[in-house]
Design a protein around this motif. Structure first.
Motif, PDB file in Angstrom:
ATOM      1  N   ARG A   2       0.833  -1.204   0.000  1.00 24.64           N
ATOM      2  CA  ARG A   2       0.000   0.000   0.000  1.00 24.64           C
ATOM      3  C   ARG A   2       0.867   1.254   0.000  1.00 24.64           C
ATOM      4  N   ASP A   3       0.251   2.333  -0.480  1.00 19.68           N
ATOM      5  CA  ASP A   3       0.884   3.641  -0.398  1.00 19.68           C
ATOM      6  C   ASP A   3      -0.211   4.658  -0.101  1.00 19.68           C
ATOM      7  N   LYS A   4       0.184   5.774   0.449  1.00 18.92           N
ATOM      8  CA  LYS A   4      -0.793   6.831   0.717  1.00 18.92           C
ATOM      9  C   LYS A   4      -0.782   7.788  -0.465  1.00 18.92           C
ATOM     10  N   VAL A   5      -1.915   7.867  -1.156  1.00 20.62           N
ATOM     11  CA  VAL A   5      -2.060   8.719  -2.329  1.00 20.62           C
ATOM     12  C   VAL A   5      -3.167   9.728  -2.067  1.00 20.62           C
ATOM     13  N   GLY A  61       8.249   3.681  13.842  1.00 19.36           N
ATOM     14  CA  GLY A  61       7.284   2.650  14.225  1.00 19.36           C
ATOM     15  C   GLY A  61       6.904   1.744  13.069  1.00 19.36           C
ATOM     16  N   ASN A  62       6.848   2.308  11.858  1.00 22.36           N
ATOM     17  CA  ASN A  62       6.517   1.492  10.687  1.00 22.36           C
ATOM     18  C   ASN A  62       7.618   0.476  10.399  1.00 22.36           C
ATOM     19  N   ARG A  63       8.854   0.862  10.675  1.00 24.48           N
ATOM     20  CA  ARG A  63       9.968  -0.073  10.482  1.00 24.48           C
ATOM     21  C   ARG A  63      10.003  -1.125  11.593  1.00 24.48           C
ATOM     22  N   LEU A  64       9.574  -0.725  12.796  1.00 23.26           N
ATOM     23  CA  LEU A  64       9.461  -1.698  13.879  1.00 23.26           C
ATOM     24  C   LEU A  64       8.397  -2.741  13.566  1.00 23.26           C
ATOM     25  N   PHE A  79       2.173  -4.513   3.530  1.00 27.03           N
ATOM     26  CA  PHE A  79       3.282  -3.564   3.665  1.00 27.03           C
ATOM     27  C   PHE A  79       2.771  -2.164   3.327  1.00 27.03           C
ATOM     28  N   ILE A  80       3.409  -1.144   3.864  1.00 30.13           N
ATOM     29  CA  ILE A  80       2.883   0.215   3.742  1.00 30.13           C
ATOM     30  C   ILE A  80       3.937   1.194   3.220  1.00 30.13           C
ATOM     31  N   ASN A  81       3.448   2.377   2.883  1.00 30.03           N
ATOM     32  CA  ASN A  81       4.312   3.470   2.412  1.00 30.03           C
ATOM     33  C   ASN A  81       5.173   3.069   1.219  1.00 30.03           C
ATOM     34  N   ASN A  82       4.606   2.198   0.380  1.00 26.41           N
ATOM     35  CA  ASN A  82       5.281   1.762  -0.849  1.00 26.41           C
ATOM     36  C   ASN A  82       6.674   1.197  -0.564  1.00 26.41           C
ATOM     37  N   SER A  83       6.775   0.502   0.593  1.00 30.13           N
ATOM     38  CA  SER A  83       8.077  -0.029   1.000  1.00 30.13           C
ATOM     39  C   SER A  83       7.915  -1.423   1.588  1.00 30.13           C
ATOM     40  N   PHE A  84       8.779  -2.328   1.179  1.00 25.25           N
ATOM     41  CA  PHE A  84       8.769  -3.665   1.759  1.00 25.25           C
ATOM     42  C   PHE A  84       9.639  -3.742   3.011  1.00 25.25           C
ATOM     43  N   LYS A  85       9.975  -2.581   3.565  1.00 18.93           N
ATOM     44  CA  LYS A  85      10.691  -2.504   4.838  1.00 18.93           C
ATOM     45  C   LYS A  85       9.834  -1.846   5.912  1.00 18.93           C
ATOM     46  N   GLN A  86       8.572  -1.566   5.583  1.00 15.94           N
ATOM     47  CA  GLN A  86       7.664  -0.943   6.544  1.00 15.94           C
ATOM     48  C   GLN A  86       6.362  -1.737   6.592  1.00 15.94           C
ATOM     49  N   GLY A  87       5.826  -1.900   7.799  1.00 21.40           N
ATOM     50  CA  GLY A  87       4.620  -2.708   7.942  1.00 21.40           C
ATOM     51  C   GLY A  87       4.958  -4.174   7.764  1.00 21.40           C
ATOM     52  N   PHE A 125       7.759  -3.921  10.683  1.00 15.58           N
ATOM     53  CA  PHE A 125       8.395  -4.901   9.805  1.00 15.58           C
ATOM     54  C   PHE A 125       9.230  -5.885  10.619  1.00 15.58           C
ATOM     55  N   GLU A 126       9.952  -5.378  11.613  1.00 17.97           N
ATOM     56  CA  GLU A 126      10.774  -6.261  12.446  1.00 17.97           C
ATOM     57  C   GLU A 126       9.905  -7.249  13.217  1.00 17.97           C
ATOM     58  N   ASP A 127       8.789  -6.758  13.773  1.00 19.00           N
ATOM     59  CA  ASP A 127       7.973  -7.702  14.554  1.00 19.00           C
ATOM     60  C   ASP A 127       7.193  -8.646  13.638  1.00 19.00           C
ATOM     61  N   SER A 128       6.967  -8.238  12.385  1.00 18.28           N
ATOM     62  CA  SER A 128       6.303  -9.146  11.443  1.00 18.28           C
ATOM     63  C   SER A 128       7.214 -10.327  11.101  1.00 18.28           C
ATOM     64  N   ILE A 129       8.519 -10.087  11.075  1.00 23.67           N
ATOM     65  CA  ILE A 129       9.473 -11.170  10.833  1.00 23.67           C
ATOM     66  C   ILE A 129       9.420 -12.178  11.986  1.00 23.67           C
ATOM     67  N   LEU A 130       9.348 -11.643  13.212  1.00 25.75           N
ATOM     68  CA  LEU A 130       9.225 -12.525  14.378  1.00 25.75           C
ATOM     69  C   LEU A 130       7.945 -13.342  14.311  1.00 25.75           C
ATOM     70  N   ALA A 131       6.842 -12.680  13.950  1.00 23.69           N
ATOM     71  CA  ALA A 131       5.549 -13.377  13.860  1.00 23.69           C
ATOM     72  C   ALA A 131       5.595 -14.478  12.807  1.00 23.69           C
ATOM     73  N   GLU A 132       6.210 -14.175  11.664  1.00 21.36           N
ATOM     74  CA  GLU A 132       6.327 -15.179  10.605  1.00 21.36           C
ATOM     75  C   GLU A 132       7.129 -16.384  11.095  1.00 21.36           C
ATOM     76  N   ASP A 133       8.242 -16.131  11.784  1.00 18.68           N
ATOM     77  CA  ASP A 133       9.074 -17.217  12.302  1.00 18.68           C
ATOM     78  C   ASP A 133       8.295 -18.106  13.268  1.00 18.68           C
ATOM     79  N   VAL A 134       7.516 -17.477  14.145  1.00 22.48           N
ATOM     80  CA  VAL A 134       6.731 -18.239  15.126  1.00 22.48           C
ATOM     81  C   VAL A 134       5.689 -19.105  14.419  1.00 22.48           C
ATOM     82  N   MET A 135       4.937 -18.507  13.489  1.00 16.83           N
ATOM     83  CA  MET A 135       3.886 -19.257  12.800  1.00 16.83           C
ATOM     84  C   MET A 135       4.455 -20.381  11.945  1.00 16.83           C
ATOM     85  N   LEU A 136       5.585 -20.125  11.270  1.00 14.50           N
ATOM     86  CA  LEU A 136       6.212 -21.165  10.457  1.00 14.50           C
ATOM     87  C   LEU A 136       6.719 -22.315  11.323  1.00 14.50           C
ATOM     88  N   HIS A 137       7.295 -21.961  12.457  1.00 14.43           N
ATOM     89  CA  HIS A 137       7.816 -22.977  13.374  1.00 14.43           C
ATOM     90  C   HIS A 137       6.713 -23.963  13.758  1.00 14.43           C
TER      91      HIS A 137
END
Length: 374
Positions: free
Chosen positions: A147-150, A346-349, A220-228, A351-363
């Motif tokens: 997503r992006d804000k337009v 916060g948007n970058r955070l 993901f947000i702000n047209n970035s795969f490093k946010q959200g 992304f970091e916590d989404s990586i943790l969530a993915e790891d937990v669910m995959l495990h």
């Protein structure tokens, strides 16, 4: 009537019998027409099991079906969608509750909304099964959304796949496949469930619970795969916190686990600071105002500006201070990271916590255990 598929075939035939066309559909057109019938009836059947006043919506903008192909269902076409929608109206199976409109100057509008008539509801009552059990999630859909804000609006935008997006999509398919093998339910009495659905229907920020919604997407947000990048659209995420203890998986009770002060811990650690043993939120105004401080703290991390005005949903009545005073109290209590507020970190955070969530669910999914993100 015994099955949902039989109902779809019956209604498809009845729409055809009402329709006067100059030529017969080709085999390909007929498949797309039947697909559109099933697509719209699925949405109506699911709404039937949530609340009788829960409306469906349809996109009447022809361009919608050809734009942003990365997100579109290739089997659903504008022409067939409109033929089915009009056919359902002719059969008195749906009624339009609100006509859609589009303002070409403001570049915004609302979708046409509709719901099942009494006649269609009676047909649904004759079907064996429940959509949460009978309907299988579409595991091949694109679950990675950008997503992006337009002009002030959050819109989906197109992107080119790379190793990251392909890997995230594969991982999420594995997670959703695990979820699909289980019955995820809410252990409430019928009267309690009906009351909850009424409450959610009248809540502007929530929707009635649709137990068939078990497939997650990652946004993901702000047209970035490093946010959200957090996970959304599981029905249990729509449940008020006081009802979460009643979520069941294959009739077994669940346990909710939480990571305490995740954002403060992450941001302090990422910038080599010590958070300390005192609660990150309670240290500002005491434990009695912890929830409000937490909401304000996270709003300040999300913001890209200095946030001179109070966030709209923040209620300061019980703290007895202005937004400016609360804002400064948080900055004073968190001096080591005060320069990181209002930078959008916060948007970058997220992304970091989404990586943790993915790891937990995959495990857990690899062990065939569904771990549901809230």
């Amino acid at each position: 009537m015994h099955s949902f598929n039989e109902l779809c075939k019956k209604i498809s035939h009845e729409i055809d019998s009402k329709d006067i066309r100059s030529r017969s559909r080709t085999e390909k057109e007929q498949k797309r027409f039947d697909y559109a019938v099933t697509h719209q009836l699925i949405e109506l059947w699911k709404k039937h099991f949530t609340h009788h006043d829960h409306e469906s919506s349809i996109q009447k903008n022809k361009n919608y079906y050809s734009a942003l192909q990365i997100y579109r269902d290739p089997n659903l076409t504008y022409r067939m969608a409109m033929q089915v929608f009009e056919g359902l109206q002719k059969l008195n199976l749906i009624t339009v509750t609100k006509e859609g409109h589009y303002d070409r100057i403001k570049l915004e509008g609302n979708l046409t909304r509709y719901k099942a008539t009494h006649e269609l509801s009676e047909l649904f009552n004759q079907i064996e099964g429940h959509p949460a059990i009978s309907l299988k999630p579409h595991l091949d859909m694109n679950t990675i959304l950008l997503r992006d804000k337009v002009e002030g609006r959050r819109l989906l935008v197109s992107y080119e796949d790379d190793d990251d997006t392909n890997n995230w999509r594969k991982n999420l398919k594995d997670i959703n496949s695990c979820f699909a093998r289980y019955i995820i339910d809410l252990r409430l009495k019928d009267t309690e469930f009906t009351s909850l659905q009424e409450k959610l229907l009248n809540d502007d920020d929530r929707e009635p619970i649709d137990l068939s919604k078990k497939a997650l997407v990652r946004i993901f947000i702000n047209n970035s795969f490093k946010q959200g990048g957090r996970f959304y659209r599981g029905w249990w995420q729509n449940v008020p916190s006081e009802f979460r203890p009643y979520i069941t998986i294959n009739s077994k009770m669940t346990q909710e686990c939480d990571y305490s002060q995740l954002n403060p811990n992450m941001i302090y650690a990422l910038h080599n600071h010590e958070l300390g043993s005192e609660d990150a939120y309670s240290r500002v105004l005491g434990p009695e105002h912890r929830d409000i401080v937490k909401e304000a703290f996270n709003a300040m991390l999300q913001a890209n500006t200095e946030l001179k005005s109070k966030p709209s949903k923040l209620n300061l009545d019980e703290v007895g201070m202005t937004w400016t005073e609360l804002r400064q109290a948080i900055l004073n209590a968190h001096k080591p990271i005060k320069d990181l507020f209002f930078t959008g970190v916060g948007n970058r955070l997220q992304f970091e916590d989404s990586i943790l969530a993915e790891d937990v669910m995959l495990h857990f999914s690899k062990m065939d255990y569904p771990a549901l993100p809230v």
